[in-house]
Design an enzyme around this catalytic site. Structure first.
Site, PDB file in Angstrom:
ATOM      1  N   HIS A  13       0.861  -1.192   0.000  1.00 20.57           N
ATOM      2  CA  HIS A  13       0.000   0.000   0.000  1.00 20.57           C
ATOM      3  C   HIS A  13       0.894   1.237   0.000  1.00 20.57           C
ATOM      4  CE1 HIS A  13      -3.687   2.178   2.015  1.00 20.57           C
ATOM      5  NE2 HIS A  13      -3.064   2.956   1.134  1.00 20.57           N
TER       6      HIS A  13
ATOM      7  N   HIS B  67       1.339   4.878  -2.391  1.00 23.22           N
ATOM      8  CA  HIS B  67       0.948   5.745  -3.510  1.00 23.22           C
ATOM      9  C   HIS B  67       2.204   6.441  -4.015  1.00 23.22           C
ATOM     10  CE1 HIS B  67      -3.377   5.449  -2.398  1.00 23.22           C
ATOM     11  NE2 HIS B  67      -2.873   5.303  -1.185  1.00 23.22           N
TER      12      HIS B  67
ATOM     13  N   HIS C 176      -9.510   1.099  -1.032  1.00 19.53           N
ATOM     14  CA  HIS C 176      -9.454   1.716   0.291  1.00 19.53           C
ATOM     15  C   HIS C 176     -10.856   1.620   0.899  1.00 19.53           C
ATOM     16  CE1 HIS C 176      -5.715   3.366  -1.122  1.00 19.53           C
ATOM     17  NE2 HIS C 176      -5.556   4.182  -0.096  1.00 19.53           N
TER      18      HIS C 176
ATOM     19  N   GLU D 206     -11.114   3.345   6.336  1.00 22.83           N
ATOM     20  CA  GLU D 206     -10.049   4.240   6.820  1.00 22.83           C
ATOM     21  C   GLU D 206     -10.757   5.336   7.616  1.00 22.83           C
ATOM     22  OE1 GLU D 206      -8.107   6.543   3.730  1.00 22.83           O
ATOM     23  OE2 GLU D 206      -6.411   7.088   5.023  1.00 22.83           O
TER      24      GLU D 206
ATOM     25  N   ASP E 200       1.821   3.935   2.845  1.00 19.61           N
ATOM     26  CA  ASP E 200       0.787   4.804   2.261  1.00 19.61           C
ATOM     27  C   ASP E 200       1.415   5.969   1.474  1.00 19.61           C
ATOM     28  OD1 ASP E 200      -1.819   5.432   1.641  1.00 19.61           O
ATOM     29  OD2 ASP E 200      -2.376   6.179   3.618  1.00 19.61           O
ATOM     30  N   ASP E 201       1.683   7.079   2.144  1.00 18.56           N
ATOM     31  CA  ASP E 201       2.258   8.274   1.489  1.00 18.56           C
ATOM     32  C   ASP E 201       3.469   8.737   2.305  1.00 18.56           C
ATOM     33  OD1 ASP E 201       0.030   8.876  -0.579  1.00 18.56           O
ATOM     34  OD2 ASP E 201      -1.044   8.615   1.309  1.00 18.56           O
TER      35      ASP E 201
HETATM   36  N1  ADE Z   1      -4.652   8.753  -1.660  1.00 16.57           N
HETATM   37  C1  ADE Z   1      -3.393   8.758  -1.206  1.00 16.57           C
HETATM   38  N2  ADE Z   1      -3.373   8.363   0.079  1.00 16.57           N
HETATM   39  C2  ADE Z   1      -4.643   8.083   0.436  1.00 16.57           C
HETATM   40  C3  ADE Z   1      -5.274   7.622   1.609  1.00 16.57           C
HETATM   41  N3  ADE Z   1      -4.585   7.346   2.726  1.00 16.57           N
HETATM   42  N4  ADE Z   1      -6.606   7.465   1.607  1.00 16.57           N
HETATM   43  C4  ADE Z   1      -7.307   7.734   0.510  1.00 16.57           C
HETATM   44  N5  ADE Z   1      -6.768   8.165  -0.631  1.00 16.57           N
HETATM   45  C5  ADE Z   1      -5.443   8.338  -0.669  1.00 16.57           C
HETATM   46 ZN    ZN Z   2      -3.692   4.830   0.646  1.00 18.95          ZN
END
Ligand code: ADE
Ligand code: ZN
Length: 335
Positions: free
Chosen positions: A19, A21, A199, A202, A280-281
């Site tokens: 996971h 991005h 997703h 969350e 994630d990011d």
């Molecule tokens: N796009 C990038 N990170 C995300 C996240 N944590 N939740 C939803 N969309 C995303």
């Molecule tokens: Zn994500």
């Protein structure tokens, strides 16, 4: 084992990330350099100011900055550099296999086509594979705040590139955009032989996890931490072993949990769900994969066998070929 010994041990293990991005791995340094290259004005004077802006209230406040940041990515070389920098981090963190999400609509909406970003991504991926045997797959994510029609058009544009895409995903603003909105495009993706992730759970409720499972027939749930609110869903996930790609630093930065000590990943794991750890990011949330492991080691009473299980789960939850999976699992057994 002390916490430091656990950290060293987990850092030394071969790992998988499921996971991630790619647009969320854009570091402030590259953002500023590309803004300079393309003469784009940013509302930040320096890198420190960019980092200070990364203080989020919720998912939407992050997404606003994330989409804005992505606007500096314009030509093939920019997408190559973005991917290359992330793959170097994989090498550093011992991430031997990664399944990377990208958001085509973030770029096609600005007039940048699949030919531009796919070529950049592929060049970096091929180079990393040649140089140190990096294994990577791509997941094309649809933006759920846009219409299903736009997702269908995106799938259509992706057709010449489907050999390089393993799965479709669903991301962006969750609340108010339930999985059922994308039933048709996920059905089309399935018919094209693509795997499916989404997703869910969350910021959105456990019902959205049911929606992703039932309406989108997903192989994995991205995040899914709010599943805990529905005992029937937890029972289902224990039985079905649908993996959850959990992202601890993301969840605390976006205030899904108020503190890492409150995070439920250990609870999910101990209940027998197939939980995995992911970044994630990483550039926006303060760390790559090892940093996410270090954060749970610091703040949760996690033991070696639980860390081991999380790492094994990621291999099992991946879309890598069975033979490759078997080889890695054998190797990890000896750690
Ligand atoms: N796009 C990038 N990170 C995300 C996240 N944590 N939740 C939803 N969309 C995303
Ligand atoms: Zn994500």
């Amino acid at each position: 084992m002390t916490k430091n010994e656990l950290k060293q041990w987990v850092a030394s293990l071969p790992k998988v990330e499921l996971h991630l991005h790619i647009e969320g791995s854009l570091e402030p340094e590259l953002m500023m350099a590309l803004a300079d290259k393309h003469q784009i004005a940013l509302p930040y004077a320096n890198i420190e100011e960019v980092k200070q802006a990364y203080n989020f209230e919720d998912l939407q406040s992050f997404l606003d900055l994330y989409y804005f940041g992505a606007s500096v990515l314009k030509d093939e070389d920019d997408f190559y550099q973005l991917m290359w920098n992330y793959l170097l981090k994989c090498k550093e963190d011992n991430v031997v296999h990664v399944e990377i999400m990208f958001d085509p609509q973030t770029h096609t909406e600005r007039g940048i086509g699949f030919d531009v970003f796919m070529q950049g991504f592929k060049r970096a991926m091929q180079q990393a594979e040649q140089e140190w045997g990096q294994s990577c797959l791509l997941i094309m994510s649809f933006l759920r705040h846009l219409t299903e029609q736009s997702a269908i058009q995106t799938l259509e544009s992706a057709k010449p590139y489907l050999n390089d895409i393993i799965a479709v995903g669903l991301d962006s603003a969750e609340l108010g955009n339930p999985p059922e909105k994308f039933t048709q495009v996920f059905e089309m993706a399935k018919e094209l032989g693509l795997k499916r992730v989404a997703h869910a759970g969350e910021e959105g409720p456990a019902d959205y996890v049911w929606g992703a499972l039932k309406a989108l027939d997903v192989h994995r749930i991205d995040h899914g931490v709010r599943s805990i609110e529905d005992p029937k869903l937890i029972e289902f996930l224990i039985q079905s072993q649908h993996p959850l790609t959990v992202c601890p630093l993301s969840n605390t930065k976006l205030k899904v949990f108020s503190h890492m000590q409150e995070h439920n990943v250990l609870q999910l794991l101990d209940l027998g769900l197939m939980a995995t750890i992911n970044a994630d990011d990483p550039s926006y949330f303060g760390g790559y994969l090892n940093d996410n492991f270090f954060a749970i080691i610091d703040h949760l009473p996690i033991q070696k066998h639980q860390l081991h299980q999380l790492v094994i789960n990621s291999f099992n939850a991946s879309f890598m070929p069975a033979e490759q999976k078997r080889k890695w699992l054998e190797k990890i057994d000896s750690y």
